[in-house]
Scaffold this motif. Structure first.
Motif, mmCIF file in Angstrom:
data_model
loop_
_atom_site.group_PDB
_atom_site.id
_atom_site.type_symbol
_atom_site.label_atom_id
_atom_site.label_comp_id
_atom_site.label_asym_id
_atom_site.label_seq_id
_atom_site.Cartn_x
_atom_site.Cartn_y
_atom_site.Cartn_z
ATOM 1 N N LYS A 130 17.265 -16.567 109.336
ATOM 2 C CA LYS A 130 17.535 -15.795 108.123
ATOM 3 C C LYS A 130 18.217 -14.480 108.468
ATOM 4 C CE LYS A 130 16.111 -14.285 103.618
ATOM 5 N NZ LYS A 130 15.519 -14.753 102.368
ATOM 6 N N HIS A 163 19.079 -11.031 106.505
ATOM 7 C CA HIS A 163 18.680 -10.346 105.259
ATOM 8 C C HIS A 163 19.445 -9.025 105.145
ATOM 9 C CE1 HIS A 163 16.559 -8.898 101.883
ATOM 10 N NE2 HIS A 163 15.617 -9.821 101.921
ATOM 11 N N HIS A 187 20.298 -13.894 102.756
ATOM 12 C CA HIS A 187 19.757 -13.358 101.502
ATOM 13 C C HIS A 187 20.907 -12.801 100.664
ATOM 14 C CE1 HIS A 187 16.792 -11.165 98.918
ATOM 15 N NE2 HIS A 187 17.881 -10.448 98.701
ATOM 16 N N ALA A 242 20.636 -17.665 99.875
ATOM 17 C CA ALA A 242 19.292 -17.512 99.329
ATOM 18 C C ALA A 242 19.344 -16.816 97.970
ATOM 19 C CB ALA A 242 18.409 -16.721 100.283
ATOM 20 N N HIS A 243 18.641 -17.363 97.011
ATOM 21 C CA HIS A 243 18.433 -16.781 95.679
ATOM 22 C C HIS A 243 19.703 -16.712 94.813
ATOM 23 C CE1 HIS A 243 15.161 -15.568 98.230
ATOM 24 N NE2 HIS A 243 15.793 -14.529 98.718
HETATM 25 ZN ZN LIG Z 1 15.471 -13.416 100.588
#
Ligand SMILES: [Zn+2]
Length: 257
Positions: free
Chosen positions: A95, A97, A132, A166-167
């Motif tokens: 990930k 971010h 993210h 992500a999202h």
């Molecule tokens: Zn996230």
């Protein structure tokens, strides 16, 4: 979390015991979970210890629990050695971010060479990268970094790297996220952190990109009280059964093999 969450003790218990967490997944009707961890010392306080911690945690059942870890491009002392450790630990997802790591996903174009090495190594070893996108209200998070448009460069420069948005850029940049998923064969849409009840308001054309979208909850993130409720709300959406099955199972199987 301690102040705001009713089930805080339960979260602590699940962090301690993968057995207890697996039992909870059974009760929710969930086969597999990707467990998100990342290094963000300035904003969140997470150090590189998260990688070894999650690798140990998933040993309870590595088929059902997929470890996500990370390297902070600006804090790593030896990015090659850290990347080798990620591979040795069996980390299945990396990930990035940006709002918590305080960098743009394409900062390898502006001198952060470590980021390029991370992407290259992930690409070469078939490890997907989740970036993210969207805002964060965590104190100290910087939201300019949350704009998904900077992922466009990453998708162009690393065409074999599987990238999960992500999202979906929630709540400011859904149009950008939708565009990137349609433009790039290697970009996928992660639905976690978007309340299922409002998902079709955010992504009215979700059905068109269902084959590249995957379900997730972001539990125990803020605004995600319950895994099972999240899944039930998703299943109740007016989408075709084929699209729902694809987002609940098929896309993830394609991403992780
Ligand atoms: Zn996230």
């Amino acid at each position: 979390m301690q102040r705001k969450r009713k089930n805080f003790d339960q979260i602590v218990e699940f962090c301690r015991s993968p057995k207890a967490f697996l039992k909870h997944l059974d009760a929710c009707g969930i086969n597999r979970a990707v467990l998100i961890n990342y290094v963000a010392p300035e904003v969140i306080g997470f150090t590189p210890e998260v990688n070894e911690w999650i690798a140990r945690y998933v040993q309870e059942d590595p088929k059902r629990l997929l470890p996500c870890g990370s390297i902070h491009p600006k804090h790593t002392q030896n990015v090659m050695a850290d990347m080798e450790q990620i591979i040795r630990l069996g980390i299945r997802l990396i990930k990035i971010h940006p709002p918590h790591q305080l960098l743009y996903p394409n900062d390898y174009l502006h001198g952060v060479n470590e980021l390029e090495i991370i992407y290259r190594a992930a690409e070469a070893n078939g490890i997907p990268v989740m970036i993210h996108t969207g805002t964060s209200i965590f104190p100290g998070a910087r939201n300019k970094y949350g704009d998904p448009i900077y992922v466009d460069d990453v998708a162009v420069d690393f065409p074999k790297l599987k990238i999960l948005l992500a999202h979906g850029g929630r709540p400011l940049w859904m149009d950008t996220a939708f565009f990137l998923v349609r433009r790039h064969p290697n970009v996928y849409l992660d639905l976690s952190g978007i309340p299922p009840k409002t998902l079709l308001e955010y992504f009215p054309r979700l059905e068109e990109i269902a084959h590249k979208s995957l379900f997730g909850t972001d539990w125990p993130g803020p605004g995600v009280p319950d895994i099972k409720q999240n899944l039930d709300d998703f299943r109740a959406l007016p989408l075709s059964e084929a699209a729902k099955t694809r987002m609940l199972e098929g896309t993830a199987v394609e991403v992780w093999g």
